[in-house]
Design a protein around this motif. Sequence first.
Motif, PDB file in Angstrom:
ATOM      1  N   ARG A  87       0.838  -1.204   0.000  1.00  0.00           N
ATOM      2  CA  ARG A  87       0.000   0.000   0.000  1.00  0.00           C
ATOM      3  C   ARG A  87       0.871   1.252   0.000  1.00  0.00           C
ATOM      4  O   ARG A  87       0.569   2.235  -0.679  1.00  0.00           O
ATOM      5  CB  ARG A  87      -0.925  -0.017   1.213  1.00  0.00           C
ATOM      6  CG  ARG A  87      -1.953  -1.135   1.177  1.00  0.00           C
ATOM      7  CD  ARG A  87      -2.884  -1.114   2.370  1.00  0.00           C
ATOM      8  NE  ARG A  87      -3.742   0.070   2.337  1.00  0.00           N
ATOM      9  CZ  ARG A  87      -4.954   0.127   2.866  1.00  0.00           C
ATOM     10  NH1 ARG A  87      -5.457  -0.951   3.465  1.00  0.00           N
ATOM     11  NH2 ARG A  87      -5.673   1.211   2.828  1.00  0.00           N
ATOM     12  N   ARG A  88       1.950   1.215   0.754  1.00  0.00           N
ATOM     13  CA  ARG A  88       2.852   2.364   0.806  1.00  0.00           C
ATOM     14  C   ARG A  88       3.529   2.593  -0.549  1.00  0.00           C
ATOM     15  O   ARG A  88       3.679   3.733  -1.003  1.00  0.00           O
ATOM     16  CB  ARG A  88       3.893   2.141   1.899  1.00  0.00           C
ATOM     17  CG  ARG A  88       4.768   3.352   2.195  1.00  0.00           C
ATOM     18  CD  ARG A  88       5.521   3.162   3.494  1.00  0.00           C
ATOM     19  NE  ARG A  88       6.310   1.937   3.509  1.00  0.00           N
ATOM     20  CZ  ARG A  88       6.041   0.865   4.243  1.00  0.00           C
ATOM     21  NH1 ARG A  88       4.970   0.860   5.030  1.00  0.00           N
ATOM     22  NH2 ARG A  88       6.806  -0.196   4.199  1.00  0.00           N
ATOM     23  N   GLU A  91       0.997   4.310  -2.810  1.00  0.00           N
ATOM     24  CA  GLU A  91       0.588   5.672  -2.465  1.00  0.00           C
ATOM     25  C   GLU A  91       1.746   6.667  -2.428  1.00  0.00           C
ATOM     26  O   GLU A  91       1.531   7.878  -2.510  1.00  0.00           O
ATOM     27  CB  GLU A  91      -0.122   5.649  -1.105  1.00  0.00           C
ATOM     28  CG  GLU A  91      -1.425   4.866  -1.125  1.00  0.00           C
ATOM     29  CD  GLU A  91      -1.988   4.648   0.268  1.00  0.00           C
ATOM     30  OE1 GLU A  91      -1.306   5.046   1.245  1.00  0.00           O
ATOM     31  OE2 GLU A  91      -3.103   4.097   0.382  1.00  0.00           O
ATOM     32  N   VAL A 135      -5.462  -6.038  -1.067  1.00  0.00           N
ATOM     33  CA  VAL A 135      -4.473  -5.183  -1.729  1.00  0.00           C
ATOM     34  C   VAL A 135      -4.918  -4.837  -3.141  1.00  0.00           C
ATOM     35  O   VAL A 135      -4.735  -3.704  -3.606  1.00  0.00           O
ATOM     36  CB  VAL A 135      -3.093  -5.864  -1.743  1.00  0.00           C
ATOM     37  CG1 VAL A 135      -2.088  -5.026  -2.527  1.00  0.00           C
ATOM     38  CG2 VAL A 135      -2.585  -6.065  -0.328  1.00  0.00           C
ATOM     39  N   HIS A 138      -7.545  -2.163  -2.967  1.00  0.00           N
ATOM     40  CA  HIS A 138      -6.928  -0.869  -2.639  1.00  0.00           C
ATOM     41  C   HIS A 138      -6.249  -0.274  -3.871  1.00  0.00           C
ATOM     42  O   HIS A 138      -6.351   0.932  -4.129  1.00  0.00           O
ATOM     43  CB  HIS A 138      -5.904  -1.048  -1.518  1.00  0.00           C
ATOM     44  CG  HIS A 138      -5.237   0.229  -1.115  1.00  0.00           C
ATOM     45  ND1 HIS A 138      -5.853   1.175  -0.335  1.00  0.00           N
ATOM     46  CD2 HIS A 138      -3.999   0.724  -1.407  1.00  0.00           C
ATOM     47  CE1 HIS A 138      -5.035   2.196  -0.144  1.00  0.00           C
ATOM     48  NE2 HIS A 138      -3.903   1.941  -0.785  1.00  0.00           N
ATOM     49  N   GLN A 139      -5.575  -1.126  -4.647  1.00  0.00           N
ATOM     50  CA  GLN A 139      -4.926  -0.636  -5.859  1.00  0.00           C
ATOM     51  C   GLN A 139      -5.952  -0.104  -6.856  1.00  0.00           C
ATOM     52  O   GLN A 139      -5.764   0.981  -7.434  1.00  0.00           O
ATOM     53  CB  GLN A 139      -4.129  -1.768  -6.513  1.00  0.00           C
ATOM     54  CG  GLN A 139      -3.406  -1.351  -7.793  1.00  0.00           C
ATOM     55  CD  GLN A 139      -2.821  -2.541  -8.514  1.00  0.00           C
ATOM     56  OE1 GLN A 139      -3.540  -3.413  -8.986  1.00  0.00           O
ATOM     57  NE2 GLN A 139      -1.499  -2.592  -8.584  1.00  0.00           N
TER      58      GLN A 139
END
Length: 308
Positions: A87-88, A91, A135, A138-139
């Motif tokens: 995630r980091r 982003e 994940v 989220h992407q």
Amino acid sequence: MDSLLFLCARRVVAHRPLPALPADLYPVLFQAAFLDGRPLILRDLVASWPFPVLHFQRLVGRRELLRDHPCKLCVQAIILAVVAQLRRELEEPGCHSSLRVLDMTGLPDSASGRAPDGMSVWSGTVALAKACVEVLKHQQEFLRRGSKRHKGRSGAATASAAPKPPGVDVHTDLNVIGASYGILRDALQTGATGPLRLKCREFQAEELSASRIVTLLESLDPSCLRRVDLRFNNLGLSGLSVILPHLSRFPELRSLKLQYSNMDVRRLTPESAIGVRCLAGQLGMLPKLQELNLGSSRLSGNLRQILW
């Protein structure tokens, strides 16, 4: 007897936050943190892992060690650390971890998700599958928001997608039953598009229909699978005739277990005789097969025809 290095590592992982550490100390610190049951330290180590590969069993030791140390919270901490890293990377452009392969093969897992006393058992397969789906969602949401922002600034109908981070391949053994089928199917069908990708070495399925087993097999990476264990599925000759052709796409398949498949051919009919010959032919399409387990399959008197 523990080495002096390991004893020192145990003292280091007893305190958080960790100090700045040279890369060559990470493996022994990882081992000490796992064996001492320190999930928060493991999250910190994985978050700053300085190598492209993290091979769990090589770091921790023999499979017996894994069985002797309750590892639910520790394994979960490692998965969460990888999710946070991905995630980091998505982003924060330019924020890239060294970790690209997480090898979790050989870890004890519960296929059924239930202990003998009826208490719930945590499943590593389910945890990994949920992480893959989370994940990916989220992407997709991040890229959707970025596309809207770009469109709002330029007025254009389309926007160039932001570059996707390389992601992490997770080599693992998968255990699945009916209750975990849906989430594992969703995770596997993300394929190469997701940031977290499952590469299955050993596949075990219990109490699944032939069609569900085929769906999962079709979603596995052909280059990785070494062992297939289909037990208590009550497949019969007809079910196996559906599944076995799909195993020929795995060139490195070495072991096939078909225990309790209910292939009752003690009273051979013309139809079942054809089924036995078909089964033999399909097994012959697996050139690297070294182990075949047909335990409790009720093949009395017909095993020679299958192995011929």
